[in-house]
Design an enzyme around this catalytic site. Structure first.
Site, mmCIF file in Angstrom:
data_model
loop_
_atom_site.group_PDB
_atom_site.id
_atom_site.type_symbol
_atom_site.label_atom_id
_atom_site.label_comp_id
_atom_site.label_asym_id
_atom_site.label_seq_id
_atom_site.Cartn_x
_atom_site.Cartn_y
_atom_site.Cartn_z
ATOM 1 N N CYS A 1 19.354 1.727 -17.621
ATOM 2 C CA CYS A 1 20.797 1.522 -17.453
ATOM 3 C C CYS A 1 21.489 2.856 -17.127
ATOM 4 O O CYS A 1 21.389 3.329 -16.005
ATOM 5 C CB CYS A 1 21.382 0.848 -18.683
ATOM 6 N N GLU B 1 14.220 -2.143 -24.237
ATOM 7 C CA GLU B 1 14.109 -1.757 -25.646
ATOM 8 C C GLU B 1 14.784 -2.767 -26.580
ATOM 9 O O GLU B 1 14.562 -2.742 -27.799
ATOM 10 C CB GLU B 1 14.697 -0.352 -25.865
ATOM 11 N N HIS C 1 17.781 -3.310 -20.261
ATOM 12 C CA HIS C 1 17.424 -2.664 -21.523
ATOM 13 C C HIS C 1 16.179 -3.311 -22.136
ATOM 14 O O HIS C 1 16.299 -4.160 -23.019
ATOM 15 C CB HIS C 1 18.584 -2.789 -22.514
#
Length: 222
Positions: free
Chosen positions: A86, A188, A186
């Site tokens: 991002c 994660e 994202h």
């Protein structure tokens, strides 16, 4: 001569602003050592680096304040593997669209990135997308938060992922160029670790290449 031993890769997460903790956990899940990077000496001690999501202008300003921007650029030029998610994609881009005047980037990726391409915070969304990591596994579930996209990629850039369906169908949201990887989304924040697995593998390959070069140099001097 004894061949240099390749140990556990050490991967830093730039910890100036953004979702640092989640990336640290994802990197450790891949068997790498993960640590935070805020100072130049910490940057010098890592084998790879993650630029997390957050606010790209804030991260860039803090990097300047901490004296990290030029060392980061030098590290990228020197071949350090770097993954940006991002805001990290924005920071790795050579060119930006819809950026505030004077916004600095680290650069290194031959791409043009459009900031906030999918809209504002209220327009954040989750989507299935195609992702080619060379391993497979089918579509990847991705989380987009005030996300950019790649408007244009240079000849040396490999497109790893695109949006499938909807108004943004076909938009580029994951790329790789050499040791640099960037995603608009994202990973994660989900349980799918394919992006982090890809990046840790890049770091391991980079370490192996360095070890091979060192061994060759030793043989040449003996």
């Amino acid at each position: 001569m004894t061949r240099p031993v390749i140990g556990v890769p050490v991967i830093g997460v730039l910890a100036l602003q953004g979702d640092v903790r989640e990336h640290l956990a994802a990197v450790r899940d891949q068997g790498a050592e993960a640590l935070t990077v805020r100072r130049q000496e910490e940057l010098a001690g890592v084998d790879g680096l993650v630029l997390p999501g957050g606010e790209s202008t804030t991260i860039a300003l803090l990097a300047e304040r901490f004296g990290l921007m030029d060392p980061l650029r030098a590290a990228v030029r020197g071949g350090l593997p770097v993954y940006g998610s991002c805001a990290g994609m924005i920071l790795l881009a050579d060119r930006l669209l819809d950026a505030p005047p004077g916004q600095e980037t680290i650069g290194g990726l031959d791409v043009t990135v459009r900031r906030n391409a999918f809209g504002r915070q209220a327009d954040s969304f989750e989507s299935q997308m195609s992702f080619d990591d060379g391993v497979g596994g089918g579509p990847l579930h991705a989380v987009f938060i005030r996300a950019p996209w790649v408007e244009e990629a240079g000849e040396g850039v490999t497109v790893l992922g695109r949006i499938v369906g909807g108004a943004a169908d076909g938009r580029i949201v994951a790329v790789r160029q050499g040791n640099l990887v960037a995603t608009s989304f994202h990973p994660e924040l989900t349980g799918d670790r394919r992006v982090h697995a890809l990046f840790v593998d890049i770091v391991r390959r980079s370490l192996a290449e360095k070890a091979g070069t060192a061994a060759g140099n030793e043989r040449g001097l003996s």
